[in-house]
Motif scaffolding. Structure first.
Motif, short mmCIF file in Angstrom:
data_model
loop_
_atom_site.label_atom_id
_atom_site.label_comp_id
_atom_site.label_asym_id
_atom_site.label_seq_id
_atom_site.Cartn_x
_atom_site.Cartn_y
_atom_site.Cartn_z
N ALA A 45 0.39 -8.70 0.85
CA ALA A 45 -0.44 -7.59 0.43
C ALA A 45 -0.52 -6.45 1.29
O ALA A 45 -0.58 -5.35 1.03
CB ALA A 45 -1.97 -7.80 0.48
N ALA A 46 -0.48 -6.69 2.81
CA ALA A 46 -0.20 -5.63 3.77
C ALA A 46 1.08 -4.82 3.78
O ALA A 46 0.97 -3.90 4.31
CB ALA A 46 -0.20 -6.27 5.28
N SER A 53 0.21 -0.31 -5.93
CA SER A 53 0.35 -1.23 -6.92
C SER A 53 1.68 -1.86 -7.14
O SER A 53 2.66 -1.57 -6.68
CB SER A 53 -0.05 -0.31 -8.35
N TYR A 54 1.54 -2.93 -7.89
CA TYR A 54 3.00 -3.95 -8.08
C TYR A 54 3.00 -3.92 -9.60
O TYR A 54 1.89 -4.61 -10.35
CB TYR A 54 2.84 -5.05 -7.26
N GLY A 63 -3.77 -2.90 -5.81
CA GLY A 63 -4.62 -3.13 -4.53
C GLY A 63 -4.57 -4.30 -3.83
O GLY A 63 -3.79 -5.55 -4.36
N HIS A 64 -4.70 -4.54 -2.50
CA HIS A 64 -4.20 -5.68 -1.70
C HIS A 64 -5.10 -6.88 -2.31
O HIS A 64 -4.36 -8.02 -2.27
CB HIS A 64 -4.97 -5.46 -0.30
N GLU A 65 -6.35 -7.07 -2.82
CA GLU A 65 -6.71 -8.24 -3.38
C GLU A 65 -5.91 -8.99 -4.70
O GLU A 65 -5.87 -10.06 -4.44
CB GLU A 65 -8.22 -8.00 -3.52
N ASP A 66 -5.52 -7.82 -5.32
CA ASP A 66 -4.71 -8.44 -6.71
C ASP A 66 -3.72 -8.75 -6.18
O ASP A 66 -3.07 -10.31 -6.72
CB ASP A 66 -4.60 -7.23 -7.70
N ILE A 67 -2.87 -8.26 -5.16
CA ILE A 67 -1.70 -8.74 -4.84
C ILE A 67 -1.82 -10.06 -3.83
O ILE A 67 -1.11 -11.16 -4.21
CB ILE A 67 -0.96 -7.88 -3.92
N ALA A 68 -2.52 -10.23 -3.14
CA ALA A 68 -3.11 -11.42 -2.23
C ALA A 68 -3.25 -12.54 -3.13
O ALA A 68 -2.85 -13.45 -2.87
CB ALA A 68 -4.05 -11.16 -1.33
N TRP A 135 5.37 2.24 7.43
CA TRP A 135 5.83 2.66 5.93
C TRP A 135 5.05 1.39 5.23
O TRP A 135 4.96 0.36 5.85
CB TRP A 135 7.17 2.30 5.92
N ARG A 136 4.66 1.74 4.03
CA ARG A 136 3.67 0.83 3.19
C ARG A 136 4.34 1.36 1.81
O ARG A 136 4.69 2.38 1.43
CB ARG A 136 2.25 1.29 3.47
N VAL A 137 4.28 0.14 1.11
CA VAL A 137 4.44 0.28 -0.57
C VAL A 137 3.35 1.16 -1.22
O VAL A 137 2.39 0.81 -0.96
CB VAL A 137 4.71 -0.80 -1.17
N THR A 138 3.69 2.05 -2.05
CA THR A 138 2.64 2.68 -2.96
C THR A 138 2.79 2.07 -4.16
O THR A 138 1.58 1.85 -4.78
CB THR A 138 2.75 4.37 -3.01
#
Length: 162
Positions: A45-46, A53-54, A63-68, A135-138
């Motif tokens: 998630a980080a 979003s994915y 968001g992080h919670e959905d991905i985690a 760098w972070r994924v948008t």
């Protein structure tokens, strides 16, 4: 120092910074497979910005919670327990200031009946932003390479080397 030397040094510094950004983006993309296969939900998630979003075909994780939660899910844990590998191909990275795009393939390999087989092959587009923490994924968009129109279109976004 002469003005010519200053210009050359400035150009070299700019090129090194661009290469460092491309390398950082490629390393981030490459880290996804080992992290998701180890079940490291928070680390996966980080990789995304908090509001990132994915988009996985018919499912969008926001968001992080959905991905985690996807990594912690029973379905994903079954893949890990049975033996799987998410292989992300070398990305074709394009950096423009604090924005970047990475285009690549990915394979999900699963163990079935004592043998490994490709379960899923996808086209990927990663959009990233550089912030104070790097760098972070948008957004990451995946499309299965099963003859649908959208998957080859993602791959066509790769830019040929200059």
């Amino acid at each position: 120092m002469s003005s010519d030397a200053e210009r050359r040094l400035s150009a070299l510094e700019r090129r090194v910074a661009e290469l460092e950004d491309e390398r950082a983006v490629a390393r981030l993309v490459a880290s996804y497979g080992p992290l998701v296969d180890s079940g490291s939900a928070e680390a996966v998630a980080a990789l995304w910005e908090p509001g990132g979003s994915y988009d996985v075909d018919e499912l969008v994780l926001a968001g992080h919670e959905d991905i985690a939660a996807m990594v912690r899910s029973t379905a994903h844990q079954r893949w890990i327990d049975g033996g799987c590998a998410h292989l992300v191909g070398p990305p074709q990275v394009t950096v423009s200031g604090a924005e970047a795009t990475a285009i690549c393939h990915s394979l999900m390999v699963v163990r079935t009946g004592g043998r490994f087989r490709v379960h899923r092959a996808t086209a990927n587009r990663w959009r990233l932003r550089k912030g104070p923490d790097g760098w972070r994924v948008t957004t990451r968009t995946n499309r299965v390479l099963d003859g649908r129109v959208g998957a080859p279109a993602l791959l066509a976004e790769a830019q040929p080397p200059a």
